[in-house]
Write an enzyme that holds these catalytic residues in place. Structure first.
Site, short mmCIF file in Angstrom:
data_model
loop_
_atom_site.label_atom_id
_atom_site.label_comp_id
_atom_site.label_asym_id
_atom_site.label_seq_id
_atom_site.Cartn_x
_atom_site.Cartn_y
_atom_site.Cartn_z
N LYS A 55 0.86 -1.19 0.00
CA LYS A 55 0.00 0.00 0.00
C LYS A 55 0.90 1.24 0.00
O LYS A 55 2.02 1.20 0.49
CB LYS A 55 -0.90 -0.04 1.25
CG LYS A 55 -1.75 1.20 1.49
CD LYS A 55 -2.85 1.33 0.46
CE LYS A 55 -3.59 2.67 0.60
NZ LYS A 55 -4.39 2.98 -0.59
N CYS A 101 -2.28 8.95 -8.19
CA CYS A 101 -3.48 8.75 -7.36
C CYS A 101 -4.50 9.85 -7.64
O CYS A 101 -4.22 11.03 -7.42
CB CYS A 101 -3.14 8.72 -5.89
SG CYS A 101 -4.61 8.32 -4.93
N LYS A 121 4.56 4.73 -11.76
CA LYS A 121 3.19 4.26 -11.99
C LYS A 121 2.37 5.34 -12.68
O LYS A 121 2.11 6.41 -12.12
CB LYS A 121 2.54 3.85 -10.67
CG LYS A 121 1.15 3.28 -10.87
CD LYS A 121 0.71 2.47 -9.70
CE LYS A 121 -0.66 1.87 -9.90
NZ LYS A 121 -1.10 1.11 -8.74
N ILE A 135 -1.89 0.37 -15.35
CA ILE A 135 -2.29 1.74 -15.07
C ILE A 135 -2.89 1.85 -13.66
O ILE A 135 -3.30 0.85 -13.07
CB ILE A 135 -3.37 2.21 -16.11
CG1 ILE A 135 -4.57 1.28 -16.09
CG2 ILE A 135 -2.79 2.37 -17.47
CD1 ILE A 135 -5.74 1.71 -16.97
N GLY A 192 -10.93 -2.55 -11.99
CA GLY A 192 -11.63 -3.81 -12.27
C GLY A 192 -11.82 -4.05 -13.76
O GLY A 192 -11.29 -3.32 -14.61
N GLY A 245 -7.91 -4.73 -14.07
CA GLY A 245 -8.97 -5.68 -14.37
C GLY A 245 -8.54 -7.12 -14.59
O GLY A 245 -9.32 -7.91 -15.13
C1 LIG Z 1 -9.10 0.07 -2.87
C2 LIG Z 1 -7.95 0.44 -3.76
C3 LIG Z 1 -6.82 1.08 -3.22
C4 LIG Z 1 -5.74 1.43 -4.03
N1 LIG Z 1 -4.64 2.03 -3.47
C5 LIG Z 1 -3.56 2.33 -4.27
C6 LIG Z 1 -2.38 2.89 -3.70
O1 LIG Z 1 -2.25 3.08 -2.48
N2 LIG Z 1 -1.35 3.21 -4.55
C7 LIG Z 1 -1.43 2.99 -5.91
O2 LIG Z 1 -0.49 3.30 -6.63
N3 LIG Z 1 -2.53 2.42 -6.46
C8 LIG Z 1 -3.58 2.09 -5.67
N4 LIG Z 1 -4.69 1.50 -6.24
C9 LIG Z 1 -4.70 1.19 -7.69
C10 LIG Z 1 -4.32 -0.27 -7.95
O3 LIG Z 1 -3.01 -0.55 -7.49
C11 LIG Z 1 -4.41 -0.60 -9.47
O4 LIG Z 1 -3.51 0.21 -10.18
C12 LIG Z 1 -5.80 -0.39 -10.04
O5 LIG Z 1 -6.80 -0.74 -9.10
C13 LIG Z 1 -6.02 -1.18 -11.34
O6 LIG Z 1 -5.95 -2.57 -11.12
P1 LIG Z 1 -7.27 -3.49 -10.89
O7 LIG Z 1 -8.24 -3.13 -11.96
O8 LIG Z 1 -6.76 -4.90 -10.95
O9 LIG Z 1 -7.80 -3.13 -9.53
C14 LIG Z 1 -5.79 1.15 -5.43
C15 LIG Z 1 -6.92 0.50 -5.97
C16 LIG Z 1 -7.99 0.14 -5.17
C17 LIG Z 1 -9.16 -0.56 -5.78
#
Ligand SMILES: Cc1cc2nc3c(=O)[nH]c(=O)nc-3n(C[C@H](O)[C@H](O)[C@H](O)COP(=O)(O)O)c2cc1C
Length: 310
Positions: free
Chosen positions: A44, A127, A162, A188, A214, A241
């Site tokens: 995190k 972010c 990132k 991304i 997602g 996703g």
């Molecule tokens: C609840 C939540 C918290 C997240 N916290 C961070 C974070 O602290 N730092 C970061 O770079 N990305 C954060 N993300 C983004 C994820 O690391 C990821 O890039 C994004 O969700 C796309 O992947 P996914 O579709 O598999 O979730 C967060 C995403 C979610 C859903």
């Protein structure tokens, strides 16, 4: 089947890792399976001070994904070093620190403190859910370059930048990071979105907007990675996703060298382990004898994608 991948700072036994913010610091997931199964772990976000994040509600479901506006809740870099990283060191896997801040100085301070304790940094300039900092760094190539250069200078480990998808020119952002000395890219982050409650006529999320993640964002991420792969020479960690081993293969073909799984961990806490187990058979089914062979496999023909340049 050889599923190992070697990237700057990361000797991955397989290309699958949990994405930042969707696995906390691993303690909860360690109750479900041995974390040593993972290719790596991305923690995190770490900020200079402890952060409690945004007000609630800060998560909402959508038809094919979720919206979140957590606001980088974390115990602060000092506590992450003393209370969280030692636990992850019990497992055999590279540890990636996600570094965030609201000024260049903050990013640099956090990166300098945490770099002796981890294998690589994921520089979170993307972010969408914090008032100051995140968005500007991730959408302005000059600022992205400045913060990347300064963080690379103080970190003795590779830095993966990132990227935010909330831009018209993802290639420009990727090139800015590469020119500033990034060892790799991570892409991304979430796409800014909103839901509205018809009863209150207000946004469902207290913050107003949230980041969409997602299944809904996978085609966008695949397109961006495909574009960026053709423009840079540094490796890409792909995410957005991913819910199956087939999804992982699609990312590898687009040009990712490794992948991270985010939101799917909330639906199925075993998802990373299951995908790692299924990946060899999926690769074999499509005629690959290693992960490396699949990376960039969709680039035998150049696909022109429109790029908006300012
Ligand atoms: C609840 C939540 C918290 C997240 N916290 C961070 C974070 O602290 N730092 C970061 O770079 N990305 C954060 N993300 C983004 C994820 O690391 C990821 O890039 C994004 O969700 C796309 O992947 P996914 O579709 O598999 O979730 C967060 C995403 C979610 C859903």
């Amino acid at each position: 089947m050889n599923v190992s991948v070697n990237l700057p700072g990361l000797n991955l036994k397989n290309p699958v890792m949990p994405a930042s913010g969707c696995f906390a610091f691993g303690k909860e997931f360690a109750q479900f399976y041995d974390l040593s199964n993972l290719g790596a772990v991305i923690m995190k976000a770490a900020t200079k001070e402890r952060r409690f994040g945004n007000g609630t509600p800060r998560v909402a479901e959508t038809a094919s994904g979720m919206l979140n506006a957590i606001g980088l809740q974390n115990p602060g870099v000092e506590s992450i070093i003393t209370d969280e990283i030692p636990f992850l060191k019990n497992y055999h896997l590279p540890i990636i620190a996600n570094v965030a801040g609201s000024t260049v100085e903050e990013y640099v301070e956090v990166a300098e403190k945490i770099s002796p304790h981890v294998d690589a940094i994921e520089l979170n300039i993307s972010c969408p859910n914090v008032k100051e900092g995140g968005v500007q760094f991730g959408t302005d190539p000059a600022l992205a370059k400045e913060v990347t250069r300064d963080v690379v200078e103080v970190s003795n480990i590779p830095v993966y930048v990132k990227l935010s998808p909330n831009v018209t020119d993802i290639v420009g952002m990727a090139l800015a990071a590469e020119e500033a000395g990034a060892s790799g890219l991570s892409m991304i982050n979430t796409l800014t979105g909103m839901r509205i409650d018809p009863k209150t006529r207000k946004p469902v999320i207290a913050n107003g907007t949230g980041g969409l993640s997602g299944a809904a964002i996978k085609p966008i991420s695949i397109r961006m990675i495909h574009q960026v792969y053709q423009a840079v020479t540094i490796p890409i960690i792909g995410m957005g996703g991913i819910e199956s081993a087939e999804d992982v293969l699609e990312y590898l073909l687009a040009g990712a060298s490794a992948v991270a799984i985010g939101s799917a961990n909330f639906k199925n806490p075993f998802i990373c382990k299951e995908i790692i187990e299924e990946l060899p058979a999926v690769l074999a089914r499509y005629g690959f004898s290693s992960v490396k062979e699949a990376i960039g496999g969709a680039h035998h023909e150049k696909v022109e994608t429109p790029v908006l340049r300012s």
